[in-house]
Write an enzyme that holds these catalytic residues in place. Structure first.
Site, PDB file in Angstrom:
ATOM      1  N   HIS A   1     -68.701  -7.537 -85.700  1.00  0.00           N
ATOM      2  CA  HIS A   1     -68.425  -8.797 -86.391  1.00  0.00           C
ATOM      3  C   HIS A   1     -69.701  -9.488 -86.860  1.00  0.00           C
ATOM      4  O   HIS A   1     -69.749 -10.040 -87.962  1.00  0.00           O
ATOM      5  CB  HIS A   1     -67.619  -9.725 -85.478  1.00  0.00           C
ATOM      6  CG  HIS A   1     -67.116 -10.953 -86.182  1.00  0.00           C
ATOM      7  ND1 HIS A   1     -66.283 -10.876 -87.282  1.00  0.00           N
ATOM      8  CD2 HIS A   1     -67.334 -12.275 -85.958  1.00  0.00           C
ATOM      9  CE1 HIS A   1     -66.001 -12.115 -87.700  1.00  0.00           C
ATOM     10  NE2 HIS A   1     -66.630 -12.967 -86.916  1.00  0.00           N
TER      11      HIS A   1
ATOM     12  N   SER B   1     -66.957 -15.215 -91.757  1.00  0.00           N
ATOM     13  CA  SER B   1     -65.923 -15.535 -90.784  1.00  0.00           C
ATOM     14  C   SER B   1     -65.338 -16.926 -91.082  1.00  0.00           C
ATOM     15  O   SER B   1     -64.797 -17.131 -92.168  1.00  0.00           O
ATOM     16  CB  SER B   1     -66.512 -15.433 -89.370  1.00  0.00           C
ATOM     17  OG  SER B   1     -65.522 -15.314 -88.398  1.00  0.00           O
TER      18      SER B   1
END
Length: 262
Positions: free
Chosen positions: A234, A98
């Site tokens: 995620h 990320s």
């Protein structure tokens, strides 16, 4: 050679298991708001051929009283200043998830441009390439109110429910997360006209995460390009099963790259 006992390195880098005889180092960059511990403990899991160095950014852990970085350039300058002697010494790979994917990319870019160094492998996870249309059009989150920001955090998953239910702890956690998002949301770079790396590149992502333009990362390297999708959203990499898959793959690739390097 062991990690030099300098204040700069110990401040910026967490290393749970020093391995002076390791054939390569794995440099890990935290997700937004994250610390170094999640990755530093990988040093206790990986075999003796790989030494793990986890980046610790200001405003968290032992650096909690330091001001957050305001730009990607500040992140890059600090990390390279701390790590450059080690990166010149033996082969290294980069991993980032990320926000960490962007800091990995920015550090790799500067290392190549300024010092003519490049990783033997770069692992990028859970993020579109910074110059991709998908990334450029992504909504900005760092300016949201705390309430709306929390709703967004709940929607992407990965944050422990007990943390979300504890306002006092959240007051400590949110500033670092918002500061890192501010850095990446204001980070701009153009798509490379030509690949600037020759090292292999692997992209990871959770199958249930929002879509990311992983294919766009291919523009940065002339080396092998691989995409691996794992079960989960995620924060798929927090799952123990996924972590094992991830670490087994990373170890194999780093060891293979080291043989090619020699």
């Amino acid at each position: 050679m062991e990690l030099p006992a300098t204040k700069g390195i110990e401040k910026v880098i967490s290393c749970f298991r020093k391995r002076p005889d390791a054939v390569a180092r794995l440099i890990c960059f935290p997700w937004a708001g994250g610390g170094s511990i999640h990755y530093a403990r990988w040093g206790n899991v990986l075999n003796c051929s790989v030494e793990v160095l986890a980046v610790r950014l200001p405003g968290r852990e032992s650096r909690s009283k330091e001001p957050f970085h305001q730009s990607m350039q500040q992140v890059v300058d600090e990390v390279i200043a701390a790590l450059l002697p080690l990166l010149k010494e033996k082969p290294f790979a980069l991993f980032g998830h990320s926000f960490g994917a962007y800091t990995s990319f920015a550090v790799a870019d500067a290392l190549k441009r300024v010092h003519n160094l490049e990783p033997t492998h770069i692992f990028l996870s859970g993020a579109s390439a910074p110059y991709s249309e998908m990334r450029i059009k992504a909504p900005k989150r760092s300016d949201l109110s705390d309430e709306d920001f929390l709703q967004w955090m709940i929607s992407i998953g990965g944050t422990p429910p007990e943390l979300l239910a504890n306002p006092e702890v959240l007051k400590l956690f949110l500033p670092a997360l918002k500061a890192d998002l501010h850095v990446v949301e204001n980070y701009r770079c153009n798509k490379p006209e030509h690949p600037f790396l020759s090292s292999p590149l692997t992209c990871f992502d959770g199958k249930c995460d929002i879509p990311h333009d992983l294919q766009a990362w291919k523009s940065i390297t002339s080396g092998d390009f691989t995409i691996r999708m794992l079960d989960g959203a995620h924060f798929y990499l927090k799952d123990s099963g996924n972590e094992k898959i991830l670490l087994d793959y990373i170890t194999k690739q780093v060891e293979t790259s080291e043989m090619d390097y020699l």
